[in-house]
Design a protein around this motif. Structure first.
Motif, PDB file in Angstrom:
ATOM      1  N   VAL A 116       0.822  -1.216   0.000  1.00 31.38           N
ATOM      2  CA  VAL A 116       0.000   0.000   0.000  1.00 31.38           C
ATOM      3  C   VAL A 116       0.852   1.260   0.000  1.00 31.38           C
ATOM      4  CG1 VAL A 116      -1.611   1.365   1.411  1.00 31.38           C
ATOM      5  CG2 VAL A 116      -2.013  -1.088   1.061  1.00 31.38           C
ATOM      6  N   VAL A 117       0.425   2.228  -0.845  1.00 38.46           N
ATOM      7  CA  VAL A 117       0.919   3.598  -0.802  1.00 38.46           C
ATOM      8  C   VAL A 117      -0.293   4.468  -0.498  1.00 38.46           C
ATOM      9  CG1 VAL A 117       1.968   5.495  -2.081  1.00 38.46           C
ATOM     10  CG2 VAL A 117       2.782   3.145  -2.437  1.00 38.46           C
ATOM     11  N   GLY A 118      -0.302   5.111   0.666  1.00 40.72           N
ATOM     12  CA  GLY A 118      -1.444   5.920   1.087  1.00 40.72           C
ATOM     13  C   GLY A 118      -1.205   7.395   0.861  1.00 40.72           C
ATOM     14  N   LEU A 119      -2.235   8.091   0.371  1.00 45.79           N
ATOM     15  CA  LEU A 119      -2.176   9.544   0.165  1.00 45.79           C
ATOM     16  C   LEU A 119      -3.018  10.198   1.248  1.00 45.79           C
ATOM     17  CD1 LEU A 119      -2.782   9.562  -3.716  1.00 45.79           C
ATOM     18  CD2 LEU A 119      -0.620   9.339  -2.485  1.00 45.79           C
ATOM     19  N   PHE A 120      -2.364  10.791   2.239  1.00 48.76           N
ATOM     20  CA  PHE A 120      -3.072  11.323   3.399  1.00 48.76           C
ATOM     21  C   PHE A 120      -2.884  12.832   3.500  1.00 48.76           C
ATOM     22  CE2 PHE A 120      -3.835   7.089   4.299  1.00 48.76           C
ATOM     23  CZ  PHE A 120      -4.487   6.893   5.507  1.00 48.76           C
ATOM     24  N   GLY A 121      -4.001  13.552   3.728  1.00 50.21           N
ATOM     25  CA  GLY A 121      -3.963  14.999   3.873  1.00 50.21           C
ATOM     26  C   GLY A 121      -4.536  15.454   5.198  1.00 50.21           C
ATOM     27  N   PRO A 122      -5.880  15.563   5.320  1.00 49.12           N
ATOM     28  CA  PRO A 122      -6.470  16.098   6.553  1.00 49.12           C
ATOM     29  C   PRO A 122      -6.552  15.089   7.695  1.00 49.12           C
ATOM     30  CG  PRO A 122      -8.196  15.577   4.984  1.00 49.12           C
ATOM     31  CD  PRO A 122      -6.898  15.352   4.271  1.00 49.12           C
ATOM     32  N   THR A 123      -6.194  13.841   7.446  1.00 44.25           N
ATOM     33  CA  THR A 123      -6.212  12.819   8.502  1.00 44.25           C
ATOM     34  C   THR A 123      -4.818  12.237   8.689  1.00 44.25           C
ATOM     35  OG1 THR A 123      -6.913  11.161   6.874  1.00 44.25           O
ATOM     36  CG2 THR A 123      -8.641  12.228   8.156  1.00 44.25           C
ATOM     37  N   GLU A 124      -4.659  11.410   9.719  1.00 44.81           N
ATOM     38  CA  GLU A 124      -3.325  10.980  10.133  1.00 44.81           C
ATOM     39  C   GLU A 124      -3.039   9.530   9.759  1.00 44.81           C
ATOM     40  OE1 GLU A 124      -5.689  11.894  12.320  1.00 44.81           O
ATOM     41  OE2 GLU A 124      -5.139  13.900  12.996  1.00 44.81           O
ATOM     42  N   TRP A 125      -1.907   9.309   9.117  1.00 46.07           N
ATOM     43  CA  TRP A 125      -1.438   7.962   8.802  1.00 46.07           C
ATOM     44  C   TRP A 125      -1.152   7.178  10.070  1.00 46.07           C
ATOM     45  CZ3 TRP A 125      -0.922   4.799   4.640  1.00 46.07           C
ATOM     46  CH2 TRP A 125       0.013   3.766   4.687  1.00 46.07           C
ATOM     47  N   TRP A 126      -0.577   7.836  11.083  1.00 45.35           N
ATOM     48  CA  TRP A 126      -0.209   7.123  12.306  1.00 45.35           C
ATOM     49  C   TRP A 126      -1.443   6.537  12.992  1.00 45.35           C
ATOM     50  CZ3 TRP A 126      -2.616   8.579  16.703  1.00 45.35           C
ATOM     51  CH2 TRP A 126      -3.040   9.902  16.838  1.00 45.35           C
ATOM     52  N   ARG A 127      -2.606   7.133  12.760  1.00 45.06           N
ATOM     53  CA  ARG A 127      -3.826   6.638  13.387  1.00 45.06           C
ATOM     54  C   ARG A 127      -4.605   5.695  12.462  1.00 45.06           C
ATOM     55  NH1 ARG A 127      -9.222   7.059  13.750  1.00 45.06           N
ATOM     56  NH2 ARG A 127     -10.147   6.955  15.837  1.00 45.06           N
ATOM     57  N   ASN A 128      -4.781   6.088  11.186  1.00 47.61           N
ATOM     58  CA  ASN A 128      -5.685   5.366  10.284  1.00 47.61           C
ATOM     59  C   ASN A 128      -4.983   4.569   9.190  1.00 47.61           C
ATOM     60  OD1 ASN A 128      -7.823   6.542  11.636  1.00 47.61           O
ATOM     61  ND2 ASN A 128      -8.061   8.194  10.162  1.00 47.61           N
ATOM     62  N   GLY A 129      -3.696   4.803   8.993  1.00 47.27           N
ATOM     63  CA  GLY A 129      -3.007   4.167   7.880  1.00 47.27           C
ATOM     64  C   GLY A 129      -2.614   2.732   8.160  1.00 47.27           C
ATOM     65  N   SER A 130      -1.770   2.206   7.310  1.00 49.92           N
ATOM     66  CA  SER A 130      -1.332   0.820   7.485  1.00 49.92           C
ATOM     67  C   SER A 130      -0.401   0.714   8.695  1.00 49.92           C
ATOM     68  CB  SER A 130      -0.595   0.335   6.233  1.00 49.92           C
ATOM     69  OG  SER A 130      -0.017  -0.937   6.467  1.00 49.92           O
ATOM     70  N   PRO A 131      -0.567  -0.337   9.503  1.00 48.67           N
ATOM     71  CA  PRO A 131       0.358  -0.539  10.629  1.00 48.67           C
ATOM     72  C   PRO A 131       1.659  -1.217  10.205  1.00 48.67           C
ATOM     73  CG  PRO A 131      -1.310  -2.251  10.641  1.00 48.67           C
ATOM     74  CD  PRO A 131      -1.656  -1.338   9.500  1.00 48.67           C
ATOM     75  N   ARG A 132       1.735  -1.670   8.946  1.00 51.32           N
ATOM     76  CA  ARG A 132       2.923  -2.387   8.477  1.00 51.32           C
ATOM     77  C   ARG A 132       4.044  -1.417   8.130  1.00 51.32           C
ATOM     78  NH1 ARG A 132      -1.003  -5.399   5.056  1.00 51.32           N
ATOM     79  NH2 ARG A 132      -0.275  -4.037   3.390  1.00 51.32           N
ATOM     80  N   ALA A 133       5.259  -1.765   8.516  1.00 51.74           N
ATOM     81  CA  ALA A 133       6.400  -0.867   8.328  1.00 51.74           C
ATOM     82  C   ALA A 133       6.728  -0.655   6.852  1.00 51.74           C
ATOM     83  CB  ALA A 133       7.622  -1.426   9.062  1.00 51.74           C
ATOM     84  N   ASP A 134       6.481  -1.642   6.002  1.00 52.77           N
ATOM     85  CA  ASP A 134       6.850  -1.519   4.589  1.00 52.77           C
ATOM     86  C   ASP A 134       5.892  -0.648   3.782  1.00 52.77           C
ATOM     87  OD1 ASP A 134       9.137  -2.989   4.825  1.00 52.77           O
ATOM     88  OD2 ASP A 134       8.281  -4.860   4.072  1.00 52.77           O
ATOM     89  N   ASP A 135       4.674  -0.478   4.257  1.00 52.30           N
ATOM     90  CA  ASP A 135       3.739   0.382   3.542  1.00 52.30           C
ATOM     91  C   ASP A 135       4.135   1.842   3.729  1.00 52.30           C
ATOM     92  OD1 ASP A 135       2.251  -1.679   2.480  1.00 52.30           O
ATOM     93  OD2 ASP A 135       0.856  -1.745   4.163  1.00 52.30           O
TER      94      ASP A 135
END
Length: 358
Positions: free
Chosen positions: A284-303
């Motif tokens: 996964v490559v996530g595009l995050f703006g108004p929300t937080e990756w640390w909270r809602n994104g992937s928990p995997r280190a490689d993503d």
């Protein structure tokens, strides 16, 4: 032991609670686990082997009761299902007044939820019998695991590689994925341009240009996935691809899950399909703006998260509209670079696994 999970929706919320379900089932294999969910979000939980009873509710009907006689029969049926089992414990993973009320209406004498600082509606704690503290800046998956551990005194996994996302996929859903794969080939990327909030969206034309770049640089055609109300957005992405590298598709949720399990890479924002892609194990490559990756994104280190770290307005933003909307202004070249890095990490991991097996 009869345990009730209360997590109503959305799709992302449900996906983020699946590792807690798996942990409880592993620790208590003989427990009877029920899950109460909004009817509109129930599909992803149907036929789940870890759930004994799936209880679908319409909280809009519950909110209108008892004022509306029109919804009284529906409400009665929902309450009857809630009270069908004498629950020993209800765990409120939602943190809302309506979810804690459902826990209370279930008849469970023990009702456990998050401590006040972690409740979306703090007044809901008055309907709980116990609350569990969670460290600050905790990913929502770990937060739910912590709640399950605190409610039941069980061991839960802490390594993201051990998180389980049980989703029951049938041959029907696999055939959905097969049909799409036949159109794009076995090696493909998934691009998901939707996002719920306007402020979560990356530009459709840039997604189209990214599809071209993935074809030219990595030989990958792209499946542009979309859900209800997003067809026009997906079509704009396809039309923006000059090479014809993109194909629009709208599989069911479980069909998407089956498709994501076979994807070479996935690119999308903070939305339900992204969380499903994480659950499916897609790179996964996530595009995050108004929300937080640390909270809602992937928990995997490689993503990988692509985000603007050069602006000062993103902290606790969560805005659905913005007059200074620059957080999603990320170039195609940047996203392509991170997609390439994610592909490199995946291939490196595959080579390491091959060496270990050998």
């Amino acid at each position: 032991m009869r345990i009730l999970f209360v997590k109503l929706g959305s799709i992302g919320d449900i996906v983020h609670t699946l590792p807690a379900l798996a942990a409880v089932r592993r620790a208590l294999p003989r427990a009877e686990i029920s899950w109460v969910v909004e009817r509109r979000s129930a599909d992803i939980l149907k036929d789940n082997p870890f759930i004994n009873n799936l209880i679908e509710v319409d909280t809009k009907a519950l909110r209108r009761w008892p004022m509306s006689g029109e919804t009284l029969p529906t409400t009665r049926r929902q309450l009857r299902r809630l009270r069908a089992s004498p629950f020993d414990l209800a765990i409120d993973f939602q943190g809302l007044l309506k979810s804690s009320l459902i826990a209370r209406l279930s008849g469970a004498r023990r009702r456990v939820g998050f401590a006040r600082a972690h409740l979306r509606e703090p007044a809901s704690r008055f309907l709980l019998t116990k609350t569990v503290e969670v460290p600050a800046r905790t990913h929502v998956i770990r937060k739910n695991l912590t709640l399950a551990a605190g409610a039941l005194g069980i061991h839960v996994p802490t390594n993201a590689d051990e998180f389980e996302f049980p989703v029951a996929v049938s041959r029907v859903h696999e055939r959905e994925a097969d049909e799409i794969v036949r159109s794009v080939g076995e090696k493909y990327a998934i691009l998901n341009p939707g996002g719920g909030w306007p402020t979560k969206l990356w530009d459709a034309a840039r997604y189209g240009a990214l599809a071209d770049a993935l074809l030219l640089n990595y030989g990958l055609r792209s499946v542009v996935t979309y859900g209800p109300g997003e067809r026009e957005l997906a079509e704009r992405v396809v039309e923006s691809s000059r090479t014809g590298a993109a194909l629009a598709a709208s599989p069911s949720l479980k069909g998407f899950f089956a498709l994501a399990r076979r994807a070479v890479v996935y690119v999308g924002g903070d939305t339900g399909p992204t969380h499903l892609a994480v659950a499916a194990g897609a790179p996964v490559v996530g595009l995050f703006g108004p929300t937080e990756w640390w909270r809602n994104g992937s928990p995997r280190a490689d993503d990988i998260c692509v985000e603007r770290e050069d602006i000062g307005c993103r902290t606790d933003c969560h805005r659905r509209s913005c007059s200074n909307w620059i957080c999603m202004d990320v170039s195609v070249e940047q996203v392509l670079s991170f997609a390439g890095e994610r592909l490199r990490r995946e291939h490196l991991g595959e080579r390491m696994e091959s060496k270990t097996v050998a």
